[in-house]
Design an enzyme around this catalytic site. Structure first.
Site, PDB file in Angstrom:
ATOM      1  N   SER A  43       1.030  -1.112   0.146  1.00  0.00           N
ATOM      2  CA  SER A  43      -0.380  -0.196  -0.280  1.00  0.00           C
ATOM      3  C   SER A  43       0.794   1.424   0.149  1.00  0.00           C
ATOM      4  CB  SER A  43      -1.363  -0.407   1.225  1.00  0.00           C
ATOM      5  OG  SER A  43      -0.831   1.692   1.343  1.00  0.00           O
ATOM      6  N   ALA A  54      22.632   0.709   6.395  1.00  0.00           N
ATOM      7  CA  ALA A  54      23.698   0.308   6.873  1.00  0.00           C
ATOM      8  C   ALA A  54      23.249  -1.709   6.866  1.00  0.00           C
ATOM      9  CB  ALA A  54      24.202   0.763   7.721  1.00  0.00           C
ATOM     10  N   LYS A  82      31.744  -0.571   3.549  1.00  0.00           N
ATOM     11  CA  LYS A  82      31.808  -0.731   5.206  1.00  0.00           C
ATOM     12  C   LYS A  82      32.136  -1.588   5.465  1.00  0.00           C
ATOM     13  CE  LYS A  82      28.284  -1.126   8.734  1.00  0.00           C
ATOM     14  NZ  LYS A  82      27.252  -2.334   9.522  1.00  0.00           N
ATOM     15  N   VAL A 189      -4.583  -3.506   2.686  1.00  0.00           N
ATOM     16  CA  VAL A 189      -5.474  -4.989   3.559  1.00  0.00           C
ATOM     17  C   VAL A 189      -6.302  -4.829   4.006  1.00  0.00           C
ATOM     18  CG1 VAL A 189      -5.367  -7.026   3.900  1.00  0.00           C
ATOM     19  CG2 VAL A 189      -3.349  -6.376   2.775  1.00  0.00           C
ATOM     20  N   ILE A 350      18.234  -6.532   8.362  1.00  0.00           N
ATOM     21  CA  ILE A 350      18.064  -7.293   7.077  1.00  0.00           C
ATOM     22  C   ILE A 350      17.982  -8.480   6.989  1.00  0.00           C
ATOM     23  CG2 ILE A 350      18.901  -6.653   4.347  1.00  0.00           C
ATOM     24  CD1 ILE A 350      18.506  -3.257   5.229  1.00  0.00           C
TER      25      ILE A 350
HETATM   26  P1  FAD Z   1       8.526  -2.117   6.208  1.00  0.00           P
HETATM   27  O1  FAD Z   1       9.389  -1.094   5.319  1.00  0.00           O
HETATM   28  O2  FAD Z   1       7.457  -0.896   7.399  1.00  0.00           O
HETATM   29  O3  FAD Z   1       7.174  -2.061   5.593  1.00  0.00           O
HETATM   30  C1  FAD Z   1       5.894  -2.474   5.730  1.00  0.00           C
HETATM   31  C2  FAD Z   1       5.236  -2.869   4.301  1.00  0.00           C
HETATM   32  O4  FAD Z   1       4.004  -2.915   4.563  1.00  0.00           O
HETATM   33  C3  FAD Z   1       4.383  -1.415   3.721  1.00  0.00           C
HETATM   34  O5  FAD Z   1       5.068  -1.603   1.991  1.00  0.00           O
HETATM   35  C4  FAD Z   1       3.451  -1.040   3.796  1.00  0.00           C
HETATM   36  O6  FAD Z   1       2.638  -0.899   2.563  1.00  0.00           O
HETATM   37  C5  FAD Z   1       2.963  -3.068   4.073  1.00  0.00           C
HETATM   38  N1  FAD Z   1       1.131  -2.944   4.724  1.00  0.00           N
HETATM   39  C6  FAD Z   1       1.715  -2.713   5.775  1.00  0.00           C
HETATM   40  N2  FAD Z   1       0.059  -2.616   6.167  1.00  0.00           N
HETATM   41  C7  FAD Z   1      -0.321  -2.798   4.921  1.00  0.00           C
HETATM   42  C8  FAD Z   1      -1.648  -3.205   4.671  1.00  0.00           C
HETATM   43  N3  FAD Z   1      -2.285  -3.100   6.024  1.00  0.00           N
HETATM   44  N4  FAD Z   1      -2.024  -3.529   3.598  1.00  0.00           N
HETATM   45  C9  FAD Z   1      -0.803  -3.407   2.250  1.00  0.00           C
HETATM   46  N5  FAD Z   1       0.159  -3.173   3.257  1.00  0.00           N
HETATM   47  C10 FAD Z   1       0.440  -2.743   4.354  1.00  0.00           C
HETATM   48  N6  FAD Z   1      18.401  -2.296   9.272  1.00  0.00           N
HETATM   49  C11 FAD Z   1      19.278  -2.715   8.593  1.00  0.00           C
HETATM   50  O7  FAD Z   1      19.573  -3.920   8.616  1.00  0.00           O
HETATM   51  N7  FAD Z   1      19.886  -1.383   8.830  1.00  0.00           N
HETATM   52  C12 FAD Z   1      19.984  -0.441   9.636  1.00  0.00           C
HETATM   53  O8  FAD Z   1      21.282   0.158   9.366  1.00  0.00           O
HETATM   54  C13 FAD Z   1      18.510  -0.488  10.123  1.00  0.00           C
HETATM   55  N8  FAD Z   1      18.736   0.645  10.692  1.00  0.00           N
HETATM   56  C14 FAD Z   1      17.348   1.114  11.306  1.00  0.00           C
HETATM   57  C15 FAD Z   1      16.517   1.858  11.582  1.00  0.00           C
HETATM   58  C16 FAD Z   1      15.478   2.024  12.453  1.00  0.00           C
HETATM   59  C17 FAD Z   1      15.561   3.586  12.984  1.00  0.00           C
HETATM   60  C18 FAD Z   1      14.900   1.290  12.253  1.00  0.00           C
HETATM   61  C19 FAD Z   1      13.310   1.633  13.217  1.00  0.00           C
HETATM   62  C20 FAD Z   1      15.155  -0.003  12.158  1.00  0.00           C
HETATM   63  C21 FAD Z   1      16.609  -0.072  10.904  1.00  0.00           C
HETATM   64  N9  FAD Z   1      16.602  -1.348  10.217  1.00  0.00           N
HETATM   65  C22 FAD Z   1      17.873  -1.378   9.886  1.00  0.00           C
HETATM   66  C23 FAD Z   1      15.596  -1.539   9.966  1.00  0.00           C
HETATM   67  C24 FAD Z   1      14.785  -2.130   8.560  1.00  0.00           C
HETATM   68  O9  FAD Z   1      14.620  -0.693   8.824  1.00  0.00           O
HETATM   69  C25 FAD Z   1      14.060  -2.836   8.808  1.00  0.00           C
HETATM   70  O10 FAD Z   1      14.315  -3.835   9.021  1.00  0.00           O
HETATM   71  C26 FAD Z   1      13.370  -3.389   6.670  1.00  0.00           C
HETATM   72  O11 FAD Z   1      13.807  -2.093   6.499  1.00  0.00           O
HETATM   73  C27 FAD Z   1      12.333  -3.823   6.947  1.00  0.00           C
HETATM   74  O12 FAD Z   1      11.220  -3.490   7.028  1.00  0.00           O
HETATM   75  P2  FAD Z   1       9.890  -4.416   6.668  1.00  0.00           P
HETATM   76  O13 FAD Z   1       9.823  -4.242   4.846  1.00  0.00           O
HETATM   77  O14 FAD Z   1       9.639  -5.246   7.340  1.00  0.00           O
HETATM   78  O15 FAD Z   1       8.870  -3.551   6.609  1.00  0.00           O
END
Ligand code: FAD
Length: 502
Positions: A43, A54, A82, A189, A350
């Site tokens: 979404s 990183a 890095k 969703v 990651i």
């Molecule tokens: P998100 O990026 O939040 O994606 C969630 C997805 O779900 C989005 O596409 C959203 O649209 C979708 N979604 C949610 N609800 C719905 C719905 N109802 N319907 C349809 N779609 C929906 N990791 C590292 O490895 N290195 C770093 O340096 C690092 N720095 C970070 C710093 C901070 C402050 C934080 C909080 C995290 C950090 N991370 C880091 C972690 C990293 O950001 C995440 O592991 C990575 O971005 C994966 O996120 P994700 O895909 O799980 O979630």
């Protein structure tokens, strides 16, 4: 024998952040011969978390798996190299140490290098560990090169990862996944239905009324935990008593004049601040506990410590450290932030996505969804989180800082028995054991334990195999070779410019 008509035919991934697109591209690659239909729903209205710049060296394996070449990856995601992390003010204010992605010195006659280093420390030698590590020495001078394929040189031991723009990475992976047949659906969703017979997830419904069914669902919805939490109500194992940070501000700034090949982590009054150099800009952020400071003070601290002009406005992020009690329940697997989060200190998030995907591929189910496979997945996932948790706690617990309520809390907090044992073994004779293929190896533990100020009462007797004179000569030769080789490496910014300009 598995019945031929028992294969998973449809997979739905909910979420298009780093976790969603890494899962989609990797599964599309691994399942291509099985003609599995993969759909990713995301979404734009909700968006992604937008941080995560990183990495650790293992990401190279993932990229190879999905067919990404390094040059292409780096130029398309504005990446830099890095060599490790510089920790500033963690042990005490004014102190710094480096956690590199590779070995110290060389093991000799089967004895770990660090045992010899510790022996010399007890004889009054003041050499730092950094002087015995090619990555630490190169990082200080902002130098980088790829490792060489040659024996007997520290240049062959260069370990590295990347800093990169995670939004660009996700869209790059999206292209790869779509080329391999993954279907993307834009939509929010809003509803789900479960099967009556077994409580498995049957379908998801989007805001526009479209209903999508699948055999297997992957929850990559980030902190929303749309399926694992909202549908299956899997409890969250809260680790905030070990890892108290729960908030962050993130903001970009102009690129640095000289690009350091390392992440900088600076401890502050109630948390720590990151600096991540990309080709186009610098990523900055502060991670803190809002029990020990307030949001405005944290933002002020972040902005005071940024070099160069800001790019954009600071963004606030809230989180809770810990993990889901089960990562896989019935026909739903949580990958990424939906499964848990350990705070960004050692850039492991990651990597946890990557290892979750690889575990899922190795235990890929059929329609029987054997409970033993699910249990194994969950046990391995929890163990991995616990091992990384211990490594992170070590940074906070082993400190001399007592200058704020936050650092007093960290210094005095209870820690898991598994970490206590590790610290006690080191305090005895400086020994370090890597357990059950844990992510962080003995060099990483050594860097952080020594860097944070942990000392041992004695050294490993195995280090007595040489006379003091011979040992000093050997150590001095190692140090010299590392010094000369680090100085021979090109400047990092120029190397990036030649190799993979964005
Ligand atoms: P998100 O990026 O939040 O994606 C969630 C997805 O779900 C989005 O596409 C959203 O649209 C979708 N979604 C949610 N609800 C719905 C719905 N109802 N319907 C349809 N779609 C929906 N990791 C590292 O490895 N290195 C770093 O340096 C690092 N720095 C970070 C710093 C901070 C402050 C934080 C909080 C995290 C950090 N991370 C880091 C972690 C990293 O950001 C995440 O592991 C990575 O971005 C994966 O996120 P994700 O895909 O799980 O979630």
């Amino acid at each position: 024998m598995r019945k031929p008509d028992n294969a998973i035919k449809k997979v739905i991934i909910v979420g298009g952040g780093t976790a969603g697109w890494m899962s989609a591209s990797a599964l599309a690659n691994s399942l291509k011969k099985n003609s599995v239909d993969i759909t990713l729903v995301e979404s734009d209205q909700i968006g992604t978390i937008g941080v995560g710049e990183a990495s650790i060296p293992h990401i190279k394996t993932f990229n190879r798996h999905v067919g990404i070449t390094e040059k292409d990856f780096m130029s398309r995601t504005q990446a830099t190299f890095k060599l490790g992390i510089e920790f500033v003010d963690w042990k005490q204010k004014g102190h710094q140490y480096f956690h590199p992605f590779g070995p110290y010195g060389v093991d000799m006659d089967g004895v770990s290098f660090h045992a010899f280093w510790q022996r010399l420390q007890t004889c009054g030698h003041s050499d730092t560990l950094d002087q015995y590590n090619i990555m630490a020495m190169a990082a200080k001078q902002h130098r980088f090169r790829h490792p060489v394929q040659q024996k007997n040189t520290p240049l062959s031991e260069i370990g590295y990862a990347y800093h990169f723009d995670s939004a660009l990475y996700a869209s790059y992976l999206r292209g790869i996944a779509e080329n391999k047949g993954v279907r993307r659906i834009e939509g929010k969703v809003v509803n789900t239905t479960l099967r009556n017979d077994n409580g498995f997830l049957k379908s998801i419904t989007l805001e526009n009324g479209q209903t999508l069914e699948a055999d297997l669902f992957i929850d990559c919805s980030g902190f929303y935990g749309l399926l694992i939490d909202k549908v299956f109500k899997v409890p969250f194992v809260d680790w905030s008593h070990y890892l108290p940070n729960n908030s962050a501000w993130a903001v970009g700034s102009e690129k640095l004049t000289s690009q350091p090949p390392f992440t900088r982590s600076t401890a502050v009054e109630a948390g720590w601040q990151w600096r991540i150099p990309l080709q186009s800009r610098t990523g900055n952020g502060i991670v803190y506990s809002n029990v020990h400071t307030d949001d405005q003070s944290a933002q002020d601290t972040l902005l005071q410590n940024i070099e160069g002009k800001l790019v954009g406005e600071p963004r606030k992020i809230s989180f809770k450290t810990g993990h889901r009690a089960q990562f896989w329940v019935k026909n739903c697997v949580a990958i990424g932030l939906s499964s848990g989060f350990l705070e960004p200190l050692e850039s492991t998030s990651i990597h946890l996505i990557q290892s979750g995907i690889s575990r899922l591929i190795r235990l890929f189910p059929d329609l029987d969804f054997e409970q033993i496979d699910i249990d194994h997945f969950n046990e391995q996932s929890v163990t991995e989180f616990q091992q990384i948790r211990d490594f992170l706690i070590c940074h906070y617990k082993v400190t001399e800082r007592t200058d704020s309520s936050y650092w007093q809390f960290c210094k005095n907090m209870e820690i898991p028995d598994s970490l206590s044992r590790k610290l006690s073994l080191f305090e005895s004779r400086g020994r370090i054991f890597r357990e059950n293929e844990e992510l962080f190896n003995r060099y990483s533990w050594l860097a952080v334990m020594v860097g944070q100020g942990l000392t041992s009462r004695g050294y490993d007797a195995n280090a007595d195999i040489y006379s003091e004179q011979e040992l000093k000569k050997r150590m001095s030769d190692i140090k010299h070779i590392i010094d000369v080789n680090a100085k021979s490496m090109p400047e990092h910014g120029a190397y990036v410019e030649n190799y993979c300009k964005m």
